[in-house]
Scaffold this active site. Sequence first.
Site, mmCIF file in Angstrom:
data_model
loop_
_atom_site.group_PDB
_atom_site.id
_atom_site.type_symbol
_atom_site.label_atom_id
_atom_site.label_comp_id
_atom_site.label_asym_id
_atom_site.label_seq_id
_atom_site.Cartn_x
_atom_site.Cartn_y
_atom_site.Cartn_z
ATOM 1 N N LYS A 53 32.441 30.850 41.681
ATOM 2 C CA LYS A 53 31.443 30.028 42.752
ATOM 3 C C LYS A 53 31.092 30.418 42.625
ATOM 4 O O LYS A 53 29.616 29.475 43.178
ATOM 5 C CB LYS A 53 32.060 31.478 44.072
ATOM 6 C CG LYS A 53 33.346 31.919 43.748
ATOM 7 C CD LYS A 53 34.118 32.642 45.163
ATOM 8 C CE LYS A 53 34.904 33.156 45.117
ATOM 9 N NZ LYS A 53 35.754 34.775 44.944
ATOM 10 N N GLY A 54 29.514 31.429 41.663
ATOM 11 C CA GLY A 54 27.839 31.031 41.677
ATOM 12 C C GLY A 54 27.759 30.011 41.735
ATOM 13 O O GLY A 54 26.065 30.066 41.959
ATOM 14 N N GLU A 109 26.660 25.746 35.791
ATOM 15 C CA GLU A 109 26.687 26.835 36.078
ATOM 16 C C GLU A 109 24.644 28.180 36.594
ATOM 17 O O GLU A 109 23.822 27.416 36.626
ATOM 18 C CB GLU A 109 26.599 27.359 34.397
ATOM 19 C CG GLU A 109 28.186 27.808 34.024
ATOM 20 C CD GLU A 109 28.780 29.009 34.695
ATOM 21 O OE1 GLU A 109 27.971 29.455 35.896
ATOM 22 O OE2 GLU A 109 29.501 29.878 33.625
ATOM 23 N N ASP A 110 25.527 29.087 37.278
ATOM 24 C CA ASP A 110 24.223 29.111 38.090
ATOM 25 C C ASP A 110 23.654 30.221 36.436
ATOM 26 O O ASP A 110 22.040 30.535 36.972
ATOM 27 C CB ASP A 110 24.859 30.452 38.796
ATOM 28 C CG ASP A 110 26.022 30.873 38.473
ATOM 29 O OD1 ASP A 110 26.830 30.771 37.120
ATOM 30 O OD2 ASP A 110 26.488 32.031 39.356
ATOM 31 N N ASP A 113 25.540 33.995 31.040
ATOM 32 C CA ASP A 113 24.617 35.999 30.263
ATOM 33 C C ASP A 113 24.983 35.523 28.956
ATOM 34 O O ASP A 113 24.467 35.088 27.790
ATOM 35 C CB ASP A 113 25.601 36.545 31.618
ATOM 36 C CG ASP A 113 25.329 37.798 31.519
ATOM 37 O OD1 ASP A 113 24.707 38.215 30.135
ATOM 38 O OD2 ASP A 113 25.127 38.525 32.393
ATOM 39 N N LYS A 141 19.684 34.702 30.534
ATOM 40 C CA LYS A 141 19.493 35.499 30.460
ATOM 41 C C LYS A 141 20.068 35.288 28.521
ATOM 42 O O LYS A 141 20.888 36.400 28.062
ATOM 43 C CB LYS A 141 20.410 36.287 31.087
ATOM 44 C CG LYS A 141 19.990 37.937 31.932
ATOM 45 C CD LYS A 141 21.328 38.437 31.954
ATOM 46 C CE LYS A 141 21.576 38.639 33.382
ATOM 47 N NZ LYS A 141 22.422 39.922 34.195
ATOM 48 N N ASP A 169 26.149 37.016 43.065
ATOM 49 C CA ASP A 169 26.875 37.565 43.792
ATOM 50 C C ASP A 169 26.966 39.526 43.345
ATOM 51 O O ASP A 169 26.729 39.956 41.851
ATOM 52 C CB ASP A 169 28.131 38.116 44.542
ATOM 53 C CG ASP A 169 29.212 37.665 43.133
ATOM 54 O OD1 ASP A 169 28.914 37.411 41.928
ATOM 55 O OD2 ASP A 169 30.094 38.255 43.802
HETATM 56 C C1 PRP Z 1 29.415 34.484 36.290
HETATM 57 C C2 PRP Z 1 28.167 33.245 36.330
HETATM 58 C C3 PRP Z 1 29.132 32.739 35.447
HETATM 59 C C4 PRP Z 1 29.505 33.316 34.259
HETATM 60 C C5 PRP Z 1 28.332 34.031 32.804
HETATM 61 O O1 PRP Z 1 30.344 34.596 37.105
HETATM 62 O O2 PRP Z 1 28.779 32.579 36.962
HETATM 63 O O3 PRP Z 1 29.603 31.803 35.883
HETATM 64 O O4 PRP Z 1 29.638 34.762 35.075
HETATM 65 O O5 PRP Z 1 29.049 34.966 31.903
HETATM 66 P P1 PRP Z 1 28.570 34.989 30.858
HETATM 67 O O6 PRP Z 1 27.924 33.787 29.879
HETATM 68 O O7 PRP Z 1 28.912 36.429 30.659
HETATM 69 O O8 PRP Z 1 30.042 34.130 30.160
HETATM 70 P P2 PRP Z 1 31.352 35.565 37.578
HETATM 71 O O9 PRP Z 1 32.546 35.499 36.552
HETATM 72 O O10 PRP Z 1 30.238 36.478 38.420
HETATM 73 O O11 PRP Z 1 32.313 34.728 39.186
HETATM 74 P P3 PRP Z 1 31.723 34.202 40.550
HETATM 75 O O12 PRP Z 1 31.015 32.865 39.744
HETATM 76 O O13 PRP Z 1 32.429 34.048 41.079
HETATM 77 O O14 PRP Z 1 30.707 35.256 40.746
#
Ligand code: PRP
Length: 190
Positions: A53-54, A109-110, A113, A141, A169
């Site tokens: 969703k992000g 992507e938002d 990580d 990050k 979120d």
């Molecule tokens: C978050 C973000 C990325 C992912 C990045 O999504 O939106 O898609 O984590 O993290 P990574 O590089 O460690 O894989 P999340 O799973 O929190 O879902 P959301 O977007 O629905 O909040």
Amino acid sequence: MSNEIYECDVPLEDYTEGIVATKEEIAEMCKRLGERISNDYKGEPLILICVLKGGFMFMSDLSKNISIPVEMDFIAVSSYGASTKSSGVVRLVKDTDTPVTGKHVLIVEDIIDTGLTLSYLKNLFSTRNPLSVKVCTAFDKPDRRKVEVDVEYSGIVIPDEYVVGYGLDYNGLFRNLPDLRILKKSVYVK
Ligand code: PRP
């Protein structure tokens, strides 16, 4: 936590401390990336894939700064669940329904990580005969990276803090903050 937030009559900002990226910096970043993408893909078939969703807020702002014709679709994956730490497991929750064969795919992507989500998504779309698969992220990050991934369009590099807002979120909340802020530890450490 959620109930406390619904019941307390305080601004959302009060659950945060410190702005990592202001609305103005984010707007400038969207403009800069949108112009680059418009230039790089001119005359080419391009589909933007928003990672829900992000990614919804960045997809909206970025696409408004792209001046060439683009298709858009949405995919949902989950790696974090309700935790603040990556589980390391990526799960496909909702797939796209627009064919990507013979098109350039740009994953929107938002945040990146650990890189696990992106690595999974790049591999997934590579199997669907696209012309190319690249990535555009609002925030990066790099200190948290577990797997190496090429990030062709990177907006703002941020420190290793728990950030919320602009689509990101904590427990489903704070996505509607218009800037990127550090969540107070007292919200998630009990
Ligand atoms: C978050 C973000 C990325 C992912 C990045 O999504 O939106 O898609 O984590 O993290 P990574 O590089 O460690 O894989 P999340 O799973 O929190 O879902 P959301 O977007 O629905 O909040």
